[in-house]
Scaffold this active site. Structure first.
Site, mmCIF file in Angstrom:
data_model
loop_
_atom_site.group_PDB
_atom_site.id
_atom_site.type_symbol
_atom_site.label_atom_id
_atom_site.label_comp_id
_atom_site.label_asym_id
_atom_site.label_seq_id
_atom_site.Cartn_x
_atom_site.Cartn_y
_atom_site.Cartn_z
ATOM 1 N N GLY A 7 -8.861 -40.781 28.082
ATOM 2 C CA GLY A 7 -7.946 -40.570 29.042
ATOM 3 C C GLY A 7 -7.728 -39.142 29.787
ATOM 4 N N HIS B 157 0.467 -47.610 36.915
ATOM 5 C CA HIS B 157 0.057 -47.370 35.748
ATOM 6 C C HIS B 157 -0.098 -45.960 35.274
ATOM 7 C CE1 HIS B 157 -3.363 -48.758 33.027
ATOM 8 N NE2 HIS B 157 -2.833 -47.950 32.282
ATOM 9 N N LEU C 202 3.640 -42.047 30.106
ATOM 10 C CA LEU C 202 4.495 -40.747 30.127
ATOM 11 C C LEU C 202 4.568 -40.371 28.660
ATOM 12 C CD1 LEU C 202 7.277 -41.626 32.722
ATOM 13 C CD2 LEU C 202 5.500 -40.102 32.770
ATOM 14 N N HIS D 134 -5.150 -55.243 30.351
ATOM 15 C CA HIS D 134 -6.208 -54.264 29.978
ATOM 16 C C HIS D 134 -7.507 -55.101 29.299
ATOM 17 C CE1 HIS D 134 -7.806 -50.332 28.083
ATOM 18 N NE2 HIS D 134 -8.334 -51.393 27.431
ATOM 19 N N ASN E 92 -10.972 -44.598 29.370
ATOM 20 C CA ASN E 92 -11.188 -46.074 28.682
ATOM 21 C C ASN E 92 -10.590 -46.947 30.165
ATOM 22 O OD1 ASN E 92 -11.897 -48.274 27.563
ATOM 23 N ND2 ASN E 92 -10.206 -48.405 26.077
ATOM 24 N N HIS F 21 -2.947 -35.684 27.302
ATOM 25 C CA HIS F 21 -3.293 -35.479 25.751
ATOM 26 C C HIS F 21 -3.291 -34.059 25.545
ATOM 27 C CE1 HIS F 21 -4.688 -39.564 24.740
ATOM 28 N NE2 HIS F 21 -5.242 -39.647 26.038
ATOM 29 N N ASP G 110 -3.546 -44.560 36.124
ATOM 30 C CA ASP G 110 -3.882 -44.267 34.473
ATOM 31 C C ASP G 110 -3.674 -42.930 34.055
ATOM 32 O OD1 ASP G 110 -4.198 -45.464 32.019
ATOM 33 O OD2 ASP G 110 -6.428 -45.853 32.196
ATOM 34 N N ASN H 162 2.926 -48.205 25.793
ATOM 35 C CA ASN H 162 2.156 -47.727 24.392
ATOM 36 C C ASN H 162 2.699 -46.305 23.961
ATOM 37 O OD1 ASN H 162 1.033 -46.299 26.417
ATOM 38 N ND2 ASN H 162 -1.103 -46.096 25.490
#
Lengths: 179, 445, 316
Positions: free
Chosen positions: B324, B58, B61, B179, B278, B309, B305, B92
């Site tokens: 995140g 998970h 990238l 999810h 999240n 950012h 995960d 995503n």
């Protein structure tokens, strides 16, 4: 080492004399208002008012109060935040003869602030100043009308004023400075 | 030119008896005591633990589309720094990884960068929109050989669509990684719903929003006889539901993130958006239950995960901040602190939950095969004895949104080997150009 | 005091000091010149990301009575992107030379972020953040209660034993949160009455009792009945069926008002929805403190501005 310059009896005598001088200069107690600057000036003001009352007899009940000057200080951003004390002005000051009372007169800045504060309450006819101790070193053109004791001092010295109502004991002492 | 050979001296494979490992031609050529090899680069691994290359099921990238946050190159570099040799890249991106073209592009970017195997995950629904199935079969049949499908970031909330997806991926032994977040129960949600959210005035993300979806999905998986994977399990109740499902024989696997194993919601009290994630950080009781679930096998794996950012997405008021945390570089140290130092897992378990099992769930070859003679030379060397203040210099990706900055963490990755070449050596991530060159040679021999 | 961000972290002595200074500030309003020179040369920015004319003019009056220069910055509706705007705005205000920032923001915690950010060195006053806190509202409520109970002898007193019932949308109310913490810090016993949908799921950490029956609360004869504003749009989200049922079940109507002890104060932070959470008879009664609350708001905000902005900021 602190050196006592006024004991309790000396203080009482000085205040008695000041009370008489106030009455003399005002030609009686008419129109008089005594305002002390917290904390100890307010105590002295109450004592002076009581003395004037007893000198003049029952008829002369002199209005007495407290004028806090914290909000008018010129050094608010230079020291830590100060907690203001309550102000109590007993009635209108318009046309009155206001006697400001403080324990020690030093730079004169407190009195400058008090005059500004007074201005926001009205327009007295006359403002007089009574202090227990005048230690000199004025930074503003201010002088006292009634002085308990002139006490020439060095700026390095410290003047302690203790009064029964606020401190439990009563004396004026001087300490510190160049030995 | 023959590829470089490495002789690793005195490492402890999975924390066991020390041995030497000889890496040659992309394989573990030999493993045992007192090996010697002329011309090999000798690495003194005294006191280091050798682990099979870590596999992250998970990872975000961000490329294509969000290259200001991370790229395949920088993200896989972060992976190498953390001891990973393979990452599953979440779908995503922009465009979304919902067609064969996009997943093949991500695969190629990973191959070129060369820091780790980058295995694309395919979206379950077109554009992650939750309404129409994406071309799952085309992605499975593409060069990227996609086997894991996920709308991660969004829940496949429509129960009928979820049923169809679970059924459809059976055709190519795929798995749907859910999810689990009931969308209506989490409108505007900002943090775990509980006493602290009440105090801070932040909208709650109730545990039941996760647990109800997991409960529904395990029953669906049972009904259609499919394989289900649950992403980032975060609550004690979810652990209970999964434990029940496994006891019933349902084919479900589950992951937990390092941060949910170590951090609690209390960190949010100062509204520092670095702690916004999240599913949200939960209570200390949840953390204990997740650790116990990992220890007893209810939870199968740890997955990071990793969610980079840009700075401005976190330097703002809490509700405006992005969800995140970056996690690849810190994952092993955090797992060490959360479950090894607490005595719940040993290093062999760590190899299982961070390498063998995630590789098996993701049906990826050449990864997670352990440290045996002949296995692919995918491994990492970890120094468990050091403690250090985790800081910016420990981050190798673009994202600096790590919740561990200025925290003291145990351990450090000293070296990582992928396809037999070193991506990390002496604690330093190797130069990108050299890695790109090594990757080309490894593939073309 | 460096900032005023919440009442959760306000100690009893600090709170009483603030209320006492507010008493001094209230006295100023009775003088011929209703202005103090105290903050002459200081700049206070009212940074409002949310409309609230009442709160803004209250802070504006407070700052002006202390002779500060006031800049009103209405950031609502400006086109700056959500994330960057707070940082950019803060840095702009720092560059202008703001000494104090009064911030109203729809995001819970925004004042705290501003205070911790290092973007600006000014003293920060939270004028309401999301559904988190509204500390000056709670302080003015406490001030109002104390004055009604003790009059001119209020200085130095706390609210020990005062029973306060807060009624309404507790879930979304920053006023309720700030009051729960402050009033209980001052010794009051706080009860919350609300529809179960409008109470946070877990209030176990709150120093307050939670109940659902307003009639029972009325009959307990509290010293203070504080009604919260209910926003009609909550019924769109099914927090309650409709405004009729809300008014009937959780409103201080004429019947309930009549049952209150004559000494019970009726409070409301405003603006009121007459006929919904409070009846006109209750709002306009002698027991209502609604207008005193507005008056006292200026005194309390003067006290907060004084305590934050006077004094050497390095040392405080």
């Amino acid at each position: 080492m602190a050196r006592t310059v006024l004991n309790q009896a000396d203080i009482t005598r000085a205040l008695t004399r000041i009370s008489h001088e106030i009455l003399e200069s005002n030609r009686g107690s008419e129109n008089l208002m005594i305002l002390g600057i917290p904390t100890r000036g307010a105590v002295l003001a109450r004592r002076i008012a009581a003395m004037i009352g007893s000198i003049e007899g029952q008829a002369a009940d002199v209005p007495v109060g407290a004028l806090d000057i914290t909000m008018y200080r010129d050094d608010l951003s230079r020291t830590r935040t100060r907690t203001p004390a309550p102000t109590h002005v007993p009635g209108s000051i318009d046309g009155a003869t206001v006697v400001l009372v403080d324990d020690v007169l030093y730079s004169g800045r407190t009195i400058r602030a008090a005059l500004d504060a007074l201005n926001d309450y009205g327009r007295p006819r006359t403002v007089r100043l009574a202090v227990l101790v005048d230690r000199g070193h004025r930074e503003l053109p201010i002088r006292a009308d009634f002085v308990g004791k002139n006490l020439p001092s060095s700026t390095a010295e410290r003047i302690n004023v203790h009064l029964a109502e606020t401190d439990g004991d009563e004396f004026v002492s001087i300490e510190g400075g160049a030995a | 030119m023959a590829s470089e050979r490495y002789l690793i001296r005195g490492a402890a494979p999975c924390g066991g008896e020390t041995a030497d490992l000889l890496l040659a031609d992309g394989r573990i050529a030999d493993i045992g005591p007192g090996l010697s090899a002329a011309g090999a680069t000798v690495i003194d691994a005294d006191g280091l633990i050798a682990l099979p290359g870590l596999v992250d099921l998970h990872t975000h990238l961000r490329e294509p589309g969000y290259e200001q946050s991370e790229t395949v190159l920088t993200g896989s570099r972060a992976a190498a720094a953390g001891g990973f040799t393979a990452v599953f890249a979440m779908a995503n991106t922009s465009p979304v990884q919902d067609t064969a073209g996009v997943v093949e592009q991500v695969l190629a970017l990973g191959e070129r960068a060369g820091y780790a195997t980058v295995q694309p995950i395919g979206a379950v629904t077109v554009g992650l929109a939750g309404t129409h199935l994406a071309e799952l079969g085309a992605m499975a049949a593409s060069r990227a050989r996609v086997r894991v499908f996920s709308d991660d970031g969004n829940c496949v909330a429509d129960p009928l669509l979820m049923r169809r997806a679970l059924e459809y991926v059976k055709a190519f032994d795929g798995v749907v990684a859910q999810h689990a977040q009931e969308p209506r129960l989490t409108v505007g949600a900002q943090m775990n719903e509980g006493a602290l959210s009440a105090e801070l005035g932040l909208a709650g993300w109730p545990a039941v929003a996760e647990e109800s979806i997991i409960a529904r999905d395990v029953l669906l998986a049972e009904h259609v006889g499919s394989r289900l994977h649950v992403c980032h399990v975060s609550t004690a109740g979810s652990v209970d539901v999964i434990r029940w499902a496994k006891a019933r024989g349902i084919n479900v696997t589950a992951e937990v993130t390092p941060h949910h194993l170590l951090l609690t919601e209390d960190l949010i009290a100062g509204y520092d958006a670095r702690y916004k994630v999240n599913p949200p950080l939960r209570s200390a009781e949840d953390v204990q239950a997740l650790r116990a679930g990992l220890a007893d096998g209810t939870i199968d794996i740890i997955a990071t995960d990793h969610a980079p950012h840009p700075v401005e997405a976190k330097e703002c008021e809490w509700p405006a901040a992005a969800n995140g945390m970056v996690g690849l570089e810190s994952a092993l140290s955090v797992a060490h602190a959360a479950v090894v130092e607490t005595g719940l897992l040993d290093w062999a378990d760590i190899a299982r939950v961070l390498s063998a099992t995630p590789a098996r769930i993701g049906r990826i070859s050449g990864q997670g095969e352990g440290l045996s003679q002949g296995a692919p030379a995918e491994l990492t060397l970890y120094d468990p004895s050091v403690r250090r203040v985790f800081d910016r210099s420990d981050l190798a990706g673009l994202g600096t949104n790590s919740p561990y900055l200025s925290m003291t963490l145990p351990g450090r990755v000293e070296a990582t080997f992928h396809h037999g070449y070193a991506t990390v050596l002496h604690g330093a991530v190797q130069d990108a150009a050299a890695i790109e060159q090594a990757a080309r040679e490894a593939i073309h021999g | 005091m460096r900032h005023l961000l919440s009442t959760r972290t306000l100690g009893r002595d600090e709170a009483i000091l603030l209320l006492d200074v507010a008493e001094d500030m209230a006295d100023v309003a009775t003088r011929e010149v209703k202005k103090l020179p105290t903050l002459r040369g200081k700049t206070v920015v009212n940074l409002f990301f949310e409309d609230s004319t009442r709160t803004r003019i209250s802070f504006e009056a407070a700052a002006k009575r202390l002779s500060a220069d006031v800049i009103n910055f209405s950031a609502k509706g400006s086109s700056v992107s959500k994330g960057e705007s707070l940082k950019d705005t803060a840095q702009t205000l720092a560059a202008i030379g703001a000494d104090g920032v009064v911030i109203r923001h729809p995001a819970s915690g925004a004042p705290q972020v501003l205070a911790d950010s290092g973007w600006i060195d000014a003293g920060i006053i939270n004028a309401g953040d999301g559904t988190h806190e509204h500390p000056t509202q709670a302080l003015l409520d406490a001030f109002t209660i104390r004055r009604r109970l003790h009059g001119t002898a209020s200085r130095g007193k706390d609210l020990a034993g005062v029973r306060v019932t807060i009624v309404g949308d507790v879930l979304h109310s920053r006023v309720a949160r700030s009051n729960v913490w402050l009033l209980s810090t001052l010794g009051a016993e706080v009860s919350l009455i609300a529809p179960p949908t409008l109470v946070p799921a877990d209030t176990s950490a709150w120093p307050a009792r939670v109940g659902f029956d307003l009639d029972e609360a009325v009959d307990e004869g509290p010293d203070v009945m504080m009604m919260l504003r209910i926003q009609a749009e909550r019924m769109q989200d099914s927090f309650f069926p409709n405004s009729r049922e809300y008014a009937r079940t959780w409103g201080l109507d004429d019947t309930r008002f009549a049952r209150l002890r004559p000494g019970t104060m009726v409070m409301h932070p405003g603006p009121m929805n007459r006929g919904l959470e409070i009846s006109s008879a209750a709002a306009d009664s002698a027991q209502s403190t609604v207008l005193e609350q507005v008056t006292n708001g200026v005194s309390v905000r003067m006290a907060a501005l004084y305590l934050l902005l006077s004094g050497d900021r390095e040392e405080s």
